[in-house]
Design a protein around this motif. Structure first.
Motif, PDB file in Angstrom:
ATOM      1  N   VAL A 190     -14.848  99.316 -19.919  1.00  0.00           N
ATOM      2  CA  VAL A 190     -13.917 100.314 -19.382  1.00  0.00           C
ATOM      3  C   VAL A 190     -14.268 100.658 -17.949  1.00  0.00           C
ATOM      4  N   ILE A 191     -15.560 100.841 -17.654  1.00  0.00           N
ATOM      5  CA  ILE A 191     -15.975 101.193 -16.294  1.00  0.00           C
ATOM      6  C   ILE A 191     -15.608 100.075 -15.310  1.00  0.00           C
ATOM      7  N   TRP A 192     -15.874  98.829 -15.740  1.00  0.00           N
ATOM      8  CA  TRP A 192     -15.580  97.707 -14.844  1.00  0.00           C
ATOM      9  C   TRP A 192     -14.072  97.572 -14.615  1.00  0.00           C
ATOM     10  N   PHE A 193     -13.298  97.535 -15.697  1.00  0.00           N
ATOM     11  CA  PHE A 193     -11.862  97.326 -15.559  1.00  0.00           C
ATOM     12  C   PHE A 193     -11.177  98.550 -14.947  1.00  0.00           C
ATOM     13  N   GLY A 194     -11.549  99.764 -15.400  1.00  0.00           N
ATOM     14  CA  GLY A 194     -10.935 100.982 -14.862  1.00  0.00           C
ATOM     15  C   GLY A 194     -11.297 101.200 -13.412  1.00  0.00           C
ATOM     16  N   GLY A 195     -12.562 100.933 -13.071  1.00  0.00           N
ATOM     17  CA  GLY A 195     -12.971 101.074 -11.675  1.00  0.00           C
ATOM     18  C   GLY A 195     -12.216 100.130 -10.770  1.00  0.00           C
ATOM     19  N   SER A 196     -11.954  98.912 -11.264  1.00  0.00           N
ATOM     20  CA  SER A 196     -11.188  97.941 -10.472  1.00  0.00           C
ATOM     21  C   SER A 196      -9.771  98.445 -10.229  1.00  0.00           C
ATOM     22  N   GLN A 197      -9.163  99.042 -11.259  1.00  0.00           N
ATOM     23  CA  GLN A 197      -7.797  99.549 -11.100  1.00  0.00           C
ATOM     24  C   GLN A 197      -7.746 100.710 -10.110  1.00  0.00           C
ATOM     25  N   VAL A 198      -8.772 101.586 -10.110  1.00  0.00           N
ATOM     26  CA  VAL A 198      -8.806 102.711  -9.163  1.00  0.00           C
ATOM     27  C   VAL A 198      -8.942 102.181  -7.744  1.00  0.00           C
ATOM     28  N   MET A 199      -9.857 101.213  -7.561  1.00  0.00           N
ATOM     29  CA  MET A 199     -10.083 100.680  -6.211  1.00  0.00           C
ATOM     30  C   MET A 199      -8.870  99.918  -5.677  1.00  0.00           C
ATOM     31  N   HIS A 200      -8.056  99.343  -6.567  1.00  0.00           N
ATOM     32  CA  HIS A 200      -6.868  98.623  -6.123  1.00  0.00           C
ATOM     33  C   HIS A 200      -5.625  99.516  -6.112  1.00  0.00           C
ATOM     34  N   GLY A 201      -5.804 100.801  -6.359  1.00  0.00           N
ATOM     35  CA  GLY A 201      -4.703 101.753  -6.254  1.00  0.00           C
ATOM     36  C   GLY A 201      -3.736 101.761  -7.409  1.00  0.00           C
ATOM     37  N   ARG A 202      -4.060 101.059  -8.495  1.00  0.00           N
ATOM     38  CA  ARG A 202      -3.165 101.032  -9.646  1.00  0.00           C
ATOM     39  C   ARG A 202      -3.414 102.189 -10.619  1.00  0.00           C
ATOM     40  N   MET A 203      -4.434 103.030 -10.302  1.00  0.00           N
ATOM     41  CA  MET A 203      -4.764 104.157 -11.178  1.00  0.00           C
ATOM     42  C   MET A 203      -5.474 105.199 -10.325  1.00  0.00           C
ATOM     43  N   SER A 204      -5.093 106.471 -10.506  1.00  0.00           N
ATOM     44  CA  SER A 204      -5.732 107.523  -9.708  1.00  0.00           C
ATOM     45  C   SER A 204      -7.101 107.854 -10.284  1.00  0.00           C
TER      46      SER A 204
END
Length: 571
Positions: free
Chosen positions: A257-271
Motif C-alpha cells: 500500500v505504501i509503495w503503490f499509494g505513495g506512487s499515486q500521490v507523487m504522480h498527482g492521481r491521489m491527494s
C-alpha cells in the motif's frame, strides 16, 4: 464447527442481551469507521483551507465521539458478557444434572477429582472462550466491515492490495488453532488429575499423616503439575507464534500500500489527505482483524473444553425409567433374586444367585470379603442392572418400575456413613424431607442418637461439617440409621449397619432395629455373625454364588463354610 454451533445454541434464551450488544457493537464499529472517514475532509479543511472553525470544534467533536464510543463499548461488553455467563451457567447446571442421572458404574470408573474438573475447569474454559469470542466477533467484526467499506470507497486498488493479504493469515491461524485445541484438551485432562490428587489428599489427610505419606503425595502432585506445565508451555509457544506470523504477513500488505499509494500521490492521481485517510483506515483495520484471528485460538480452546463437557452430557444413562413402567401398587415388601448374574466390565461378580425374602422376614447375607454380598444389595434398588436373571420387588421386575416408586420401597443403611455438610436435623430428614421436627426426634431416639445430639452446641440445628467430620464413627452410623428409620420404607437394606458401634451402642441399636423390622423385609449384611444369629434365614455367599441357605442352627449342623466362619469368630 458443530461443537461451536452447539455451544452457541445455549445463548438462544438470552437473545435480547445479544441484540442490545449487537446494536452497541454497530455504534463502536461505526465510530471507528467514522473516524477513519473524517481524516481526509478534516485534513483538507484544516491544513489546505485553513478553516479555524473546524480547527476549534475538532477537539470537542473528538471528545463527544469517544464518550459515545465508550458508552457503546460498555453496553456491548456488559450485555454480551452477561449473556455468555448465563449460557455457561446453564451448561454447568446441565452437566451437574447429567452427573446426577448417571449410574454408579460411571462414578466407579471415573475418579471424583476428574468429574469435579469437568464441572469446574472445563466449563470455566468454555466460559472465557464463549464470552471473549462472541464479544470479539460482534465488536471487531462490525469494526472491520466498516473500515473495509471506507478503504474500498477511498481507493479500491489499494483496498485490493490490503484485502489480498488478509486471507493468507487464515492458513497459519488454522494450523496453530488446531494444535491449541488438542493441547487445551490435554491440559484440561491433566488439570483433572491434579484435582483428583487434591480430593484424595484432603479427604484422606488423616491416613496421609498417620503413614507419613506427605512426601509421596507432594512428589506425585509436583510431577502431575509439571505435566500440566508442559502442555501449557506448548500452548503458550503456539499462541506466542501467532501474532508475529500475522504481523509479518500483514506487513506485506502495508508495504504494498505504501509503495503503490505513495506512487499515486507523487504522480498527482491521489491527494495526500486521501492517502492519509486510507492509511488511517488500513492501520485501524488490521487491529480488529488481528483480534479476530486471535479469537480463533480462543475458540479452539473453548471447543476443546466443550468437547470434554459434551462427552459427559452425551453419556448414556443406562439406568432409566422404562418407556411404559409397571405400577408397583401398595407395598408388600417381598424381594426375590431369580437366577441373577452380574458382570462388572469383564469381571464376573455373581453367578445364578437365587434367594427370596417375604414380608416381615430377616434374611442375612454372610460370606468372605469380596463374595458379592454388597453387589446383591446394590441390585435391589437398581444401582446397577443385572446382566442375567431378574430382581423382583413385590413381584415386579425392578427394570420395569419407575425409579421413584422402587426407591420409595427401600431404605438403605450402608457401611459407608455418608453425611452432608448440613445440620443434624436436615441429615436425618434426607429420609423424609417433609418430616416435622417431632418425627425427626422420634427417629433419633429410636436410633439411640437423641442423647448425643442434645449434647451438641445447637442440638438438632448443629452443623456437622464436611462428611460429618465433627462426629465419631458410631455417632455418624446412628444418624444414618435414624435417617432410614424416618423413611419408614417396607424394605430395609442394612449393609454392616452396626459396624462402627461399640458393644453397648450396638445392643441398643439392635433393639431399635428389631422394632423397626417388624412386618418389614430386611436384608442384612454382617461380618459379625453375632448380629444375625436370630435371622429367619441366612444365605452364605462365596465367590459370587449361593453355597448355603438355612438358619443358624441348621448351618452349624452342616459343617460347611458358615461353620468355618462361625468357629473363626467365636473360638
Amino acid at each position: 464447527m458443530e461443537t461451536f454451533k452447539r455451544l452457541l445454541r445455549y445463548s438462544k434464551p438470552y437473545g435480547w442481551r445479544i441484540a442490545i450488544s449487537m446494536v452497541a457493537s454497530l455504534c463502536v464499529g461505526g465510530t471507528d469507521a467514522a473516524i477513519a472517514w473524517l481524516v481526509e475532509p478534516l485534513l483538507k479543511k484544516i491544513f489546505t483551507e485553513k478553516d479555524m472553525t473546524i480547527f476549534i470544534l475538532l477537539p470537542v467533536a473528538v471528545m463527544i465521539v469517544f464518550i459515545l464510543r465508550g458508552v457503546a463499548r460498555f453496553v456491548q461488553q456488559y450485555y454480551i458478557s452477561t449473556a455468555g455467563q448465563l449460557a455457561i451457567q446453564d451448561i454447568r447446571n446441565e452437566v451437574y444434572q447429567k452427573h446426577m442421572g448417571l449410574p454408579l458404574r460411571y462414578f466407579a470408573d471415573n475418579p471424583t477429582g476428574v468429574l469435579m474438573s469437568r464441572v469446574m475447569s472445563d466449563v470455566g474454559q468454555m466460559q472465557s472462550g464463549v464470552a471473549n469470542v462472541v464479544t470479539g466477533l460482534l465488536r471487531d467484526g462490525v469494526t472491520a466491515i466498516g473500515l473495509l467499506g471506507v478503504i474500498f470507497y477511498r481507493n479500491w486498488q489499494l483496498a485490493l492490495i490490503t484485502f489480498i493479504v488478509l486471507p493468507l493469515t487464515a492458513v497459519p491461524a488454522q494450523k496453530i488453532g488446531k494444535r491449541i485445541k488438542n493441547l487445551a484438551k490435554q491440559s484440561l485432562g491433566q488439570m483433572g488429575e491434579i484435582t483428583s490428587i487434591l480430593q484424595e489428599t484432603f479427604t484422606g489427610i488423616k491416613v496421609v499423616k498417620a503413614f507419613r505419606l506427605e512426601r509421596r503425595f507432594i512428589d506425585r502432585f509436583s510431577q502431575t503439575n509439571l505435566g500440566l506445565y508442559h502442555y501449557l508451555r506448548k500452548s503458550i509457544k503456539y499462541e506466542s507464534l501467532h501474532t508475529p506470523i500475522m504481523e509479518i504477513i500483514t506487513s506485506l500488505g502495508v508495504a504494498g500500500v505504501i509503495w503503490f499509494g505513495g506512487s499515486q500521490v507523487m504522480h498527482g492521481r491521489m491527494s495526500a489527505s486521501e492517502f492519509f485517510s486510507f492509511l488511517t483506515a488500513m492501520v485501524m483495520l488490521y487491529g480488529p482483524v488481528k483480534k479476530l484471528l486471535s479469537s480463533y485460538n480462543t475458540v479452539q480452546q473453548a471447543v476443546g473444553a466443550a468437547e470434554r463437557v459434551f462427552e459427559v452430557i452425551d453419556q448414556r444413562a443406562d439406568i432409566e425409567d422404562p418407556a411404559e413402567p409397571v405400577e408397583m401398587g401398595p407395598p408388600q415388601g417381598s424381594v426375590e433374586l431369580r437366577n441373577v448374574s452380574f458382570r462388572y466390565n469383564d469381571e464376573e461378580v455373581l453367578r445364578n444367585v437365587s434367594l427370596s425374602a417375604g414380608r416381615g422376614e430377616v434374611v442375612a447375607l454372610v460370606g468372605p470379603s469380596g463374595a458379592g454380598k454388597t453387589t446383591i444389595m446394590s441390585l435391589i434398588p437398581r444401582f446397577y442392572d443385572v446382566t442375567g436373571g431378574a430382581v423382583l420387588v413385590d413381584g415386579v421386575d425392578v427394570r420395569q418400575a419407575r425409579l421413584d416408586d422402587l426407591l420409595s420401597h427401600v431404605a438403605l443403611v450402608d457401611q459407608e456413613t455418608v453425611l452432608f455438610n448440613d445440620t443434624i436435623a436436615n441429615n436425618i430428614r434426607l429420609g423424609n424431607s417433609d418430616a416435622p421436627m417431632e418425627a425427626v426426634e422420634r427417629a433419633a431416639r429410636a436410633a439411640f442418637a437423641h442423647d448425643f445430639i442434645m449434647d451438641m452446641p445447637e442440638g438438632y440445628d448443629t452443623n456437622i461439617g464436611d462428611r460429618g467430620v465433627r462426629l465419631s464413627g458410631g455417632q455418624r452410623q446412628r444418624l444414618c440409621i435414624a435417617r432410614a428409620i424416618l423413611k419408614d420404607a417396607p424394605i430395609l437394606l442394612l449393609d454392616e449397619a452396626t459396624s462402627a458401634l461399640d458393644t453397648e451402642s450396638e445392643h441398643m441399636v439392635q433393639q431399635a432395629l428389631a422394632n423397626l423390622m417388624k412386618n418389614r423385609t430386611t436384608l442384612v449384611i454382617a461380618h459379625r455373625l453375632s448380629t444375625v444369629l436370630h435371622a429367619d434365614r441366612i444365605v452364605v455367599i462365596d465367590r459370587g454364588e449361593v453355597v448355603e441357605v438355612g438358619t443358624n442352627d441348621e448351618l452349624l449342623a452342616r459343617g460347611g463354610l458358615y461353620r468355618k466362619l462361625y468357629d473363626m469368630q467365636f473360638s
